[in-house]
Scaffold this active site. Structure first.
Site, PDB file in Angstrom:
ATOM      1  N   THR A 816       0.814  -1.214   0.000  1.00  0.00           N
ATOM      2  CA  THR A 816       0.000   0.000   0.000  1.00  0.00           C
ATOM      3  C   THR A 816       0.848   1.265   0.000  1.00  0.00           C
ATOM      4  OG1 THR A 816      -0.182  -0.149   2.410  1.00  0.00           O
ATOM      5  CG2 THR A 816      -1.965  -1.093   1.123  1.00  0.00           C
ATOM      6  N   CYS A 817       2.088   1.192   0.471  1.00  0.00           N
ATOM      7  CA  CYS A 817       2.955   2.378   0.445  1.00  0.00           C
ATOM      8  C   CYS A 817       3.211   2.837  -0.976  1.00  0.00           C
ATOM      9  CB  CYS A 817       4.285   2.069   1.129  1.00  0.00           C
ATOM     10  SG  CYS A 817       4.243   2.310   2.907  1.00  0.00           S
ATOM     11  N   SER A 818       3.454   1.872  -1.868  1.00  0.00           N
ATOM     12  CA  SER A 818       3.754   2.209  -3.258  1.00  0.00           C
ATOM     13  C   SER A 818       2.560   1.972  -4.180  1.00  0.00           C
ATOM     14  CB  SER A 818       4.942   1.371  -3.752  1.00  0.00           C
ATOM     15  OG  SER A 818       4.678  -0.012  -3.582  1.00  0.00           O
TER      16      SER A 818
END
Length: 855
Positions: A816-818
């Site tokens: 989810t960060c990227s």
């Protein structure tokens, strides 16, 4: 007798309702009276009224052999009902009844009834079955069927003993009244119950919780009875529907007649008195009741006189003429008790209220002799849709089916009381307090929507004499949004310009109360400076959209233009990254209250104020209980994981992780550090006191925006009666205020980028085919699984998974960060769909982007 006519009956049912609510909340077996099943029911064989006189005797449950009536008996109701699978047959004597248990089971084959070993032996000796099942009525087919009747010998015996037909209570509703109400004289006699069947209904699995019941309610609400969206509840009777005309509004089509939603309507667009609805009936359908849903708040659009014609082709004859009460909100029967099949039925709106030209009809229902309301279908609980409800997976379908049966009985009991639990003398008082704890169950209520409409109508104010005209400078607002630090007062924001523009210019001018009739759908007129817009509703809606964007920006990268809300901690990583909470530091309570009024106006009307608030906030606004484990992960999932780990940590690990650095203070959503105890910033948390520390942190964080939420709620209650909030679940309030955000496949494609993959790659094609088959909720879950956001826009990057080889077992992975999806190579689109849906609903919390111990 209705509860309103007998106070003892009313109080008895409320007493039973309270007991049921406590049982649901504690995960205990429900009262026996609610789960009552009679030990004996008598059936006789009769012809189905929809079958012609010349039809054969191949029946739902019996057949003829040499003039004898033979009834097949199966071992269990999940067997295919054919002669080969039947365990035995029984032959009832002519003119007698078949005695069975009162336990019923309905699946795709039809309605089954249980026959006990004792009852079987009346017809056959030596049958090696503890119980058997008879198919009493096939699903949507003609032929003979079994119909429950009073046994002749029982009626005769009662007549001799009592001199009148003294019937013991043999229905669960009667037993509830008998066992919970106070009676003068003798207690009503209750028929003998089927102990095994009662215990099946009362059974609660050891792992079952109140949240499981709520999930079951949502599953039932979302998936049962939605097979045909165009014909809705009339699909069994009608092959097609024609209408005279439709308004240009795309939301006012003929499909609204059968969508089951009283908020939508079919609206005509033609000459006065020339409006009609034509039903093409399925062969053999004989109408018992034809019902229209109307709403007096539609004013001149409400029908006043309706005639009904029926027949074949153009040879239609008049069958009915109905005058409709101009104050009616609800259903009106326009045709009933037909004895023959009418291929075409035409409903003609002869006249509208106050000479209105066009008409609005909010619903259409048909009850016919060929339509069999056999009950809840057990097969729906074997549906693959259960993957969306992880708490229900693994529970046997029959257990879910019987639990749902009991929940429906509870809803029926609740519906009989609901009008008495809403204080009609003052809707601001709120409803019966216990309802707040079972608000999710209200989704299945059949009487709630009428009460909500009535509460809103009774609290309406008259339309304002003039529409406020506001002059808005959106260029200055855009400059402020780009760099809010240049204007700390936020005076150039659209929100502030509208707020200031709506202030009364003198002491005689009244402030807006936002409780106008729903047809008054523009609250103010906007004049945008240096823009050539003439506001006929579009400018007003633009101002609402601009205010929504300023309050809760859709982009996480931009600065906050207004101080009223703050981004949650999940913006850094994890799921639910697009949520905001009221800013604990902001003390402008008057403006918070105005935000609540705007939310109330949106709830009452047709426009939306899109606020990306987590369930934690909506629950507090509607008075529902909040839970740390259920609700706070949407605000700060890392903190939830940290505290959970701390609770189960041994002393050595605790000392290693925290040493002397952990003190009695915690940061709030606005970044402020607050002390949990006086002087807590200098008091070190000991291992022995960690549970108290966890409790204090949870309390501080759950209540951090309490004052701000209370101000929003105060504004909301100025516009919407308390009773309405009590009757709506928080998800419904959110949807009514913010709308239902749609995530289309086309929008997802525009935001998707591919790495080491071509758009023509077969796995990419399978992905889009799978997402096309997803519902909007599925796509929202998928978006959250990949990006941590549930609404667009959100960029998506797709990489091939590291294995590369074809697989049917691997689940997709995400970061989810990227905003990255690692897509395995699946052998088919169907496998891809199953794996994506499972990951979207079950793997959201499994996020390895950040350790709970990292900062």
């Amino acid at each position: 007798m209705s509860p309103g006519e007998n106070p003892h009956l009313l109080l008895g049912r409320i007493r039973c309702l309270n007991r049921c609510i406590e049982c649901f909340r504690r995960g205990e077996a429900l009262p026996e009276s609610l789960c009552f099943v009679p030990k004996e029911v008598c059936y006789k064989i009769c012809k189905d009224s929809s079958a012609g006189s010349g039809s054969s005797s191949s029946s739902a449950s019996c057949g003829n052999s040499g003039g004898k009536t033979l009834v097949p008996v199966w071992e269990h109701p999940n067997q295919p009902p054919n002669k080969k699978t039947a365990k035995c047959t029984i032959e009832p004597k002519k003119g007698t009844c078949i005695r069975t248990s009162g336990e019923e089971y309905y699946n795709s084959h039809g309605l089954w009834v249980k026959i006990s070993k004792e009852q079987l032996e009346e017809y056959r000796n030596g049958v090696e079955m503890d119980e058997g099942w008879i198919l009493a009525c096939k699903h949507a087919e003609g032929g003979d069927r079994l119909v429950p009747v009073e046994a002749p010998d029982t009626a005769s015996r009662q007549q001799q003993l009592f001199g009148y037909d003294h019937k013991p209570c043999n229905r669960w509703e009667q037993v509830v009244d008998a066992e919970n109400c106070l009676h003068l004289g003798g207690q009503p006699k209750v028929a003998e119950h089927d102990e095994a069947a009662v215990q099946k209904l009362r059974y609660v699995p050891t792992t079952w919780t109140f949240e499981c019941d709520e999930d079951l309610v949502h599953y039932f609400y979302d998936h049962v009875g939605k097979e045909d969206e165009n014909l809705g509840s009339v699909k069994q009777c009608v092959s097609s529907i024609d209408v005279s005309s439709c308004s240009k509004d795309p939301n006012g089509g003929a499909s609204c007649l059968t969508d089951g939603d009283t908020e939508t309507y079919w609206e005509s667009d033609g000459m006065q008195g020339q409006h009609w609805i034509r039903l093409h009936m399925k062969r053999g359908t004989v109408v018992n009741k034809l019902i229209l849903t109307v709403d007096s708040t539609d004013d001149t659009y409400m029908p006043k006189r309706v005639t009904v014609f029926g027949g074949e082709g153009d040879n239609l004859k008049k069958c009915g003429d109905v005058n409709i009460d101009e104050n009616l909100i609800g259903e009106v029967c326009v045709l009933e008790d037909m004895t023959i099949h009418l291929p075409i039925i035409e409903i003609r709106i002869e006249e509208c209220r106050d000479g209105g030209i066009d008409v609005r009809i909010r619903g259409l229902k048909i009850k016919s002799s060929c339509e069999r309301d056999l009950g809840l279908n057990a097969d729906v609980f074997q549906s693959p849709h259960l993957v969306r409800y992880p708490r229900l997976e693994g529970t046997p379908p029959d257990v879910l089916y019987r639990r749902a049966l009991v929940i429906l009985r509870f809803i029926s009991l609740l519906d009989s009381l609901l009008p008495h639990l809403v204080p009609a003398w003052d809707y601001s008082l709120g409803t019966f307090n216990q309802i707040k704890s079972i608000k999710q169950f209200l989704l299945l209520s059949k009487r709630r929507s009428t009460l909500i409409i009535q509460c809103l109508k009774d609290s309406e104010s008259s339309k304002p004499n003039f529409m406020p005209r506001l002059y808005i400078n959106r260029r200055l607002a855009m400059e402020h949004r780009d760099n809010p630090s240049l204007d700390p007062t936020c005076k150039n924001a659209v929100f502030t310009q509208v707020y200031e523009g709506l202030k009364p210019s003198d002491k005689y001018e009244k402030t807006l109360d936002y409780r106008w009739p729903v047809r008054h759908d523009q609250w103010w007129e906007c004049k945008f400076i240096a823009e050539g817009i003439i506001d006929q509703g579009g400018g007003f809606r633009d101002s609402l959209a601009d205010m929504s964007e300023e309050l809760c920006p859709s982009s996480a990268e931009c600065a906050m233009p207004l101080p009223f809300f703050t981004r949650t901690s999940n913006q850094v990583a994890g799921e639910a990254r697009d949520f905001y909470v009221p800013n604990p530091s902001c003390r402008e309570f008057q403006k918070f209250e105005w935000i609540g009024q705007l939310m109330g106006a949106a709830l009452r009307g047709k426009d939306f104020l899109v606020l990306a608030l987590p369930g934690l906030v909506w629950k507090q606004l509607t008075g529902e209980a909040v839970s740390w484990s259920e609700d706070f992960p949407a605000v700060d999932s890392v903190l939830v994981k940290l505290l959970e780990a701390m609770e189960h940590m041994d002393k050595e690990t605790f000392d290693f992780k925290f040493g002397q650095e952990l003190v009695y203070s915690t940061p709030l959503s606005d970044g402020r550090l607050v002390e949990l105890i006086p002087g807590g910033g200098s008091v070190v948390v000991r291992y022995e006191d960690r549970m108290e520390f966890v409790r204090l942190v949870q309390k501080a964080r759950l209540e951090e925006s309490r004052e701000q939420i209370a101000a929003i709620q105060a504004g909301l209650l100025k516009v919407v009666p308390q009773a309405v909030l009590d009757l709506l679940a928080w998800q419904e309030v959110e949807k009514k205020v913010c709308g239902d955000p749609e995530i289309t496949v086309e929008a997802l494609k525009r935001l998707t980028r591919y790495e080491d993959l071509e758009p023509t790659d077969i796995r990419v094609q399978y992905l889009w085919e799978a997402l096309t088959n997803f519902t909007n909720e599925d796509r929202s879950r998928f978006l959250r699984f990949v990006t941590g956001r549930s609404r667009l826009p959100a960029p998506i990057y797709i990489f091939p998974d590291k294995q590369g080889s074809e697989t049917t077992d691997a689940l997709p992975q995400s970061s989810t960060c990227s905003s990255t999806l690692y897509l395995p190579k699946y052998p088919s689109a169907k496998v891809c769909e199953e794996k994506l849906r499972y990951a979207a609903y079950n793997c959201v919390a499994i996020d390895t982007d950040m350790s709970p111990w990292e900062e």
